[in-house]
Design a protein around this motif. Sequence first.
Motif, PDB file in Angstrom:
ATOM      1  N   ALA A  65       0.828  -1.209   0.000  1.00  0.00           N
ATOM      2  CA  ALA A  65       0.000   0.000   0.000  1.00  0.00           C
ATOM      3  C   ALA A  65       0.861   1.258   0.000  1.00  0.00           C
ATOM      4  CB  ALA A  65      -0.925  -0.010   1.220  1.00  0.00           C
ATOM      5  N   LYS A  66       1.939   1.224   0.766  1.00  0.00           N
ATOM      6  CA  LYS A  66       2.842   2.382   0.846  1.00  0.00           C
ATOM      7  C   LYS A  66       3.451   2.705  -0.506  1.00  0.00           C
ATOM      8  CE  LYS A  66       6.689   4.123   3.631  1.00  0.00           C
ATOM      9  NZ  LYS A  66       7.650   3.796   4.719  1.00  0.00           N
ATOM     10  N   ASN A  68       1.968   1.913  -3.292  1.00  0.00           N
ATOM     11  CA  ASN A  68       0.839   2.010  -4.219  1.00  0.00           C
ATOM     12  C   ASN A  68       0.900   0.934  -5.298  1.00  0.00           C
ATOM     13  OD1 ASN A  68      -1.589   3.171  -5.034  1.00  0.00           O
ATOM     14  ND2 ASN A  68      -0.577   4.524  -6.517  1.00  0.00           N
TER      15      ASN A  68
END
Length: 563
Positions: A65-66, A68
């Motif tokens: 998630a960090k 993306n």
Amino acid sequence: MPKIHITTPIFYPNAKPHLGHFYTLALTDVQTRFNKLRYFNVANNKVKFTTGTDEHGLKIQNAAAKLNLDTQKFVDQLSLTFKDLCVQSNINYDRFIRTTDKDHMHEVKEFWRACSKDMCTGEHKGWYSISDETFYPENFVKEVLPDGKIVPIEKEFDYTTITDTRKFINTDTNNQVKYSIEENYFFKLENYRHQLIDHIENNPDFIQPKKYSVSLLNLLKSGPLSNLSISRPSQRLNWAIPVPENASQSIYVWFDALCNYLTVLGSLEDIRDSANEAHEFMKNTTHVIGKDIIKFHCIYWPIFLMSANLPLPKRVVVHSHWLNDGVKMSKSLGNVVDPIEYLATYDTDSMKWSILHNSCIENDGNFKDTYLKDTRNGILVNKLCNLVSRSSKKFDPSTAINYWQPIFRQNSNNLVVVLESIKDNASMSQVISKNICEIEQILNWLEKNYAKQMESFNYQMITTKLVNLLDLTNEIFQEMAPWSIKNESEFNKRDLALFLANDVVRIFSIYAQPILPDITDKLFKVLLVPTNESKDLALCKLGHGSSYGKRYENGLNIISRVI
């Protein structure tokens, strides 16, 4: 013969591989190759070696998630770094399993259902470490104050009200923890505590080395086991396998990961079936793990298997960790050893021998750069390969072998006769007869102890004996100085030096091939040792095997020195 299954833990690919990963893979690969060597002449010889990556969990979810990135594509890339380590290290696995594999995800759900009778739901309060994917009891938790001072937490304080600005760590791994309250499924470990105690006591080799078995028994006998949280809310952890019939919960990453040892063998039905090959593999499984994950493999895993009515593995072998020149490795210190970096300079055989020769599983290893060069140049080039090179450029070793081989073979259990035949030679020194006797003693020891020590992962003991063989033989070669013998009446003495040089290398190579598969393969080809004889431990005596050897007038460069 029983089927043999040897495993590494599956590795969490949140960072690039380090020396610890290489060490576990090397220990396991050598054990696999040793078993294939030991049972080479046995019909239906089957040895399975599995490794892989553990790709679910909050750390992976947050990291993707960090950046993306799509989480599946993210782990697809991460797993490649560990596959590459295996390729670069000549790790000969049968399956590289990933917890995102479809068959694994199916088997995890089946395993969950098989264990469900020992599960319950409840509220879980405690200190959770994202890095370790586990909760820690409060006696393992301390607060890090803004000035860096570390202090115990307050027992009666309500930590549900604290802000994220305060930092807490666990004293086990020193990773950060946060207070968490959530609804989970729990496994009732206590249901099987006494059964596990009985199993460990009735199978003293179940956990090796013994010191870990003793400490675990003490822990198990100290009192009841708490229920273990084995799920997480899907709202918080979605990169995981959903709990069957309850998608609001995700299966705890360790429950998922441990199941890999089943997936690689087949279905749960196959493993339960005593007539099935998968059942026999499971009963003869050796798990090789680091000491930091012992409770997962020696308490949780056997209890899960008992609950699911599945056979337990044969044993769990626990190894220690590595320091870098006396200092614990850490990213912050920048002293983490990258095995890929060293493999680019030193071949995998040199790396394996170096690491295994300078460590034992019971104690933390201490990595030094000099180990690698000392191994490559000092042992493998100077002591091993040079014995063949020096005895085959100016001479035809096959002539010497054909003369002395039958003499040693006929007297393989009584070298006194051989020594009697050479002792009258005035130029034959005490060094030569003494060294020949010591070589015989080492070979007798190896004949009796090689399999036992290799099976116990005491590789250092074997490598030490093999280096002693090379030292004694090189000393004989120097003492006899065959290049200086011009008198035809002393050619038998010259040929004795040539024979011993080649035959010790032949025997060394048979014993060492689980650690040095590439180099020993080159040596067997140079020596013209037939393939079936290179795999026969019964021929590890002076003078055994068929005729071999060849002259190389242009010299040999089996492996090169590293500058």
